[in-house]
Design an enzyme around this catalytic site. Structure first.
Site, PDB file in Angstrom:
ATOM      1  N   THR A  71       0.725  -0.914  -0.174  1.00 32.56           N
ATOM      2  CA  THR A  71       0.206  -0.282  -0.386  1.00 32.56           C
ATOM      3  C   THR A  71       1.023   1.394  -0.506  1.00 32.56           C
ATOM      4  OG1 THR A  71      -0.265  -0.046   2.361  1.00 32.56           O
ATOM      5  CG2 THR A  71      -1.579  -0.833   0.776  1.00 32.56           C
ATOM      6  N   TYR A 134       1.126   1.787  -8.591  1.00 39.34           N
ATOM      7  CA  TYR A 134      -0.022   0.897  -7.442  1.00 39.34           C
ATOM      8  C   TYR A 134      -0.922   0.433  -7.729  1.00 39.34           C
ATOM      9  CZ  TYR A 134      -2.592   1.142  -2.887  1.00 39.34           C
ATOM     10  OH  TYR A 134      -4.155   0.166  -2.437  1.00 39.34           O
TER      11      TYR A 134
HETATM   12  N1  LIG Z   1      -5.443   2.674   2.698  1.00 40.02           N
HETATM   13  C1  LIG Z   1      -5.652   3.759   2.007  1.00 40.02           C
HETATM   14  O1  LIG Z   1      -6.273   4.246   1.623  1.00 40.02           O
HETATM   15  C2  LIG Z   1      -6.547   2.266   0.727  1.00 40.02           C
HETATM   16  C3  LIG Z   1      -7.522   2.892  -0.159  1.00 40.02           C
HETATM   17  C4  LIG Z   1      -7.681   2.300  -1.110  1.00 40.02           C
HETATM   18  C5  LIG Z   1      -7.757   0.760  -1.425  1.00 40.02           C
HETATM   19  N2  LIG Z   1      -6.838   0.161  -0.233  1.00 40.02           N
HETATM   20  C6  LIG Z   1      -7.094  -1.554   0.178  1.00 40.02           C
HETATM   21  O2  LIG Z   1      -7.591  -1.823   1.384  1.00 40.02           O
HETATM   22  C7  LIG Z   1      -6.918  -2.646   2.077  1.00 40.02           C
HETATM   23  C8  LIG Z   1      -5.996  -2.789   2.237  1.00 40.02           C
HETATM   24  O3  LIG Z   1      -5.469  -2.032   3.334  1.00 40.02           O
HETATM   25  P1  LIG Z   1      -4.611  -1.072   4.758  1.00 40.02           P
HETATM   26  O4  LIG Z   1      -5.045   0.503   4.172  1.00 40.02           O
HETATM   27  O5  LIG Z   1      -5.682  -2.267   5.472  1.00 40.02           O
HETATM   28  O6  LIG Z   1      -3.419  -1.601   4.250  1.00 40.02           O
HETATM   29  P2  LIG Z   1      -2.134  -1.814   5.657  1.00 40.02           P
HETATM   30  O7  LIG Z   1      -2.492  -1.273   6.951  1.00 40.02           O
HETATM   31  O8  LIG Z   1      -1.348  -1.212   4.980  1.00 40.02           O
HETATM   32  O9  LIG Z   1      -2.124  -2.981   5.940  1.00 40.02           O
HETATM   33  C9  LIG Z   1      -1.511  -3.910   4.139  1.00 40.02           C
HETATM   34  C10 LIG Z   1      -0.988  -5.376   4.941  1.00 40.02           C
HETATM   35  O10 LIG Z   1      -0.304  -5.915   3.618  1.00 40.02           O
HETATM   36  C11 LIG Z   1       0.345  -6.508   4.679  1.00 40.02           C
HETATM   37  N3  LIG Z   1       1.389  -7.007   3.725  1.00 40.02           N
HETATM   38  C12 LIG Z   1       2.366  -6.269   2.422  1.00 40.02           C
HETATM   39  N4  LIG Z   1       2.905  -7.156   2.017  1.00 40.02           N
HETATM   40  C13 LIG Z   1       3.148  -8.134   2.782  1.00 40.02           C
HETATM   41  C14 LIG Z   1       3.430  -9.313   2.531  1.00 40.02           C
HETATM   42  N5  LIG Z   1       5.180  -9.293   1.418  1.00 40.02           N
HETATM   43  N6  LIG Z   1       3.286 -10.956   2.752  1.00 40.02           N
HETATM   44  C15 LIG Z   1       2.574 -10.398   3.628  1.00 40.02           C
HETATM   45  N7  LIG Z   1       2.224  -9.210   4.460  1.00 40.02           N
HETATM   46  C16 LIG Z   1       1.944  -8.806   3.447  1.00 40.02           C
HETATM   47  C17 LIG Z   1       1.382  -6.111   5.428  1.00 40.02           C
HETATM   48  O11 LIG Z   1       2.187  -6.917   6.551  1.00 40.02           O
HETATM   49  P3  LIG Z   1       3.323  -6.101   7.777  1.00 40.02           P
HETATM   50  O12 LIG Z   1       1.878  -5.479   8.888  1.00 40.02           O
HETATM   51  O13 LIG Z   1       4.383  -6.862   7.900  1.00 40.02           O
HETATM   52  O14 LIG Z   1       3.689  -4.521   6.544  1.00 40.02           O
HETATM   53  C18 LIG Z   1      -0.222  -5.017   6.564  1.00 40.02           C
HETATM   54  O15 LIG Z   1      -0.338  -5.971   7.294  1.00 40.02           O
HETATM   55  C19 LIG Z   1      -6.320  -3.169   0.614  1.00 40.02           C
HETATM   56  O16 LIG Z   1      -6.085  -4.084  -0.680  1.00 40.02           O
HETATM   57  C20 LIG Z   1      -5.287  -1.878  -0.338  1.00 40.02           C
HETATM   58  O17 LIG Z   1      -4.816  -1.884  -1.625  1.00 40.02           O
HETATM   59  C21 LIG Z   1      -6.448   0.840   0.613  1.00 40.02           C
END
Ligand SMILES: NC(=O)c1ccc[n+]([C@@H]2O[C@H](COP(=O)([O-])OP(=O)(O)OC[C@H]3O[C@@H](n4cnc5c(N)ncnc54)[C@H](OP(=O)(O)O)[C@@H]3O)[C@@H](O)[C@H]2O)c1
Length: 299
Positions: A71, A134
């Site tokens: 992300t 991204y």
């Molecule tokens: N954040 C936003 O504003 C936003 C907006 C639109 C859509 N989304 C989508 O919503 C969903 C959830 O996003 P979020 O905001 O909850 O993201 P986040 O808080 O950044 O969490 C992403 C998680 O993915 C894990 N991850 C990344 N690389 C990995 C790997 N190689 N192996 C295992 N785990 C891994 C990370 O683990 P670590 O903790 O170990 O790094 C983290 O816990 C995603 O699909 C994102 O694209 C987010």
């Protein structure tokens, strides 16, 4: 119902473990098998496609819910291979395993698949045109699921925040406590959406049963700029006593805050189709923010 939540330490994953537990057993998986806040769980590195398949085969859930993603929007520009591995190849591996075993897959995507040139909310039928790596990698993930033959639902969301993890709300609360004045971009418009709302809505969808494979838009209702959002956070946080005093929020233009990745100027999404299909009424972003910061705060 047995759910496997991949990415359980992220802001959405954390909320999902809580919301999906109302439906039955939740098996959490994180990169290193450790839960933030303590405790062990399943470990899976999304860079390892074979490990993803064997985790799903071993756990044999009714549904896989993938909240893990790369992300870091700006970092993705420098490491496109990693972004595609995590955001496209890993969901593809999940989808193949789910298709083999007849397991449903819920996955999340982003408003960044759009170029931000629209003047009305984007529907699921609108063409995608990501501005950066991204968004490209997330769109490739959407396409991989569509081609996999798995039963799947992609929920596109936006501007995710919450009391857990790295997000705009927590940054504003930290800076608001430290500074008298904050400068915040006022020419990017979208819909702030708390992680708990996405998680609770996912649980409601799974309780009803996935009605049809495909992509659906899931955000709160309404729209604002990042600057409007910051002002609302400061209003709520001072009213509820989280901040002792309100800092001044100064609107700036995106050009005054350059970043490596371009962001869509307008990324409001139409949530009508999801609401209609599942009988949902999503809250306005402002109400969702009040609930998030209320003394008995939503998770
Ligand atoms: N954040 C936003 O504003 C936003 C907006 C639109 C859509 N989304 C989508 O919503 C969903 C959830 O996003 P979020 O905001 O909850 O993201 P986040 O808080 O950044 O969490 C992403 C998680 O993915 C894990 N991850 C990344 N690389 C990995 C790997 N190689 N192996 C295992 N785990 C891994 C990370 O683990 P670590 O903790 O170990 O790094 C983290 O816990 C995603 O699909 C994102 O694209 C987010």
């Amino acid at each position: 119902m047995k759910s496997l939540v991949i990415g359980a330490n992220g802001q959405l994953g954390h909320a999902l473990v809580r919301s999906l537990s109302t439906l039955g057993t939740v098996v959490a998986a994180t990169r290193d098998g450790e839960r933030v806040g303590g405790g062990r769980c399943e470990a899976v590195d999304l860079a390892d496609g074979a490990a993803i398949g064997s985790l799903i085969e071993r756990v044999r859930p009714d549904v896989v819910v993938n909240a893990a993603a790369h992300t870091a929007v700006d970092k993705a520009e420098q490491e496109p291979d990693v972004a595609f591995r995590i955001n496209a190849q890993a969901p593809a591996a999940m989808a193949r395993a789910c298709a083999r075993q007849g397991i449903a897959l819920v996955h999340y995507s982003t408003d960044y698949v759009f170029n931000g040139g629209a003047h009305r909310p984007y529907t699921e039928a609108d063409p995608t045109d990501p501005l950066g790596v991204y968004g490209e990698s997330k769109r490739a993930g959407e396409r991989a699921l569509a081609e996999s033959g798995a039963r799947y639902l992609v929920l596109r969301t936006a501007w995710v925040y919450g009391l857990h993890g790295h997000n705009f709300l927590r940054t504003m609360l930290r800076l608001g406590a430290e500074r008298d004045e904050l400068r915040v971009v006022d020419d990017q418009v979208g819909t702030p959406t708390p992680a708990w709302l996405i998680a609770d809505t996912t649980a409601a969808i799974l309780e009803k049963g996935i009605q049809a494979d495909g992509i659906r838009h899931l955000t709160a209702r309404g729209q604002c700029s990042w600057c409007d959002f910051a002002v609302a956070i400061m209003d709520e946080a001072t009213a509820s006593g989280i901040l002792p005093r309100k800092p001044r929020v100064v609107p700036i233009r995106t050009s005054e805050y350059p970043t490596p990745a371009r962001r869509p100027a307008y990324s409001v999404m139409d949530v009508g189709r999801l609401e209609q299909e599942y009988g949902l009424e999503l809250p306005d972003w402002r109400d969702a923010l009040s609930r998030t910061l209320a003394p008995q705060a939503a998770p």
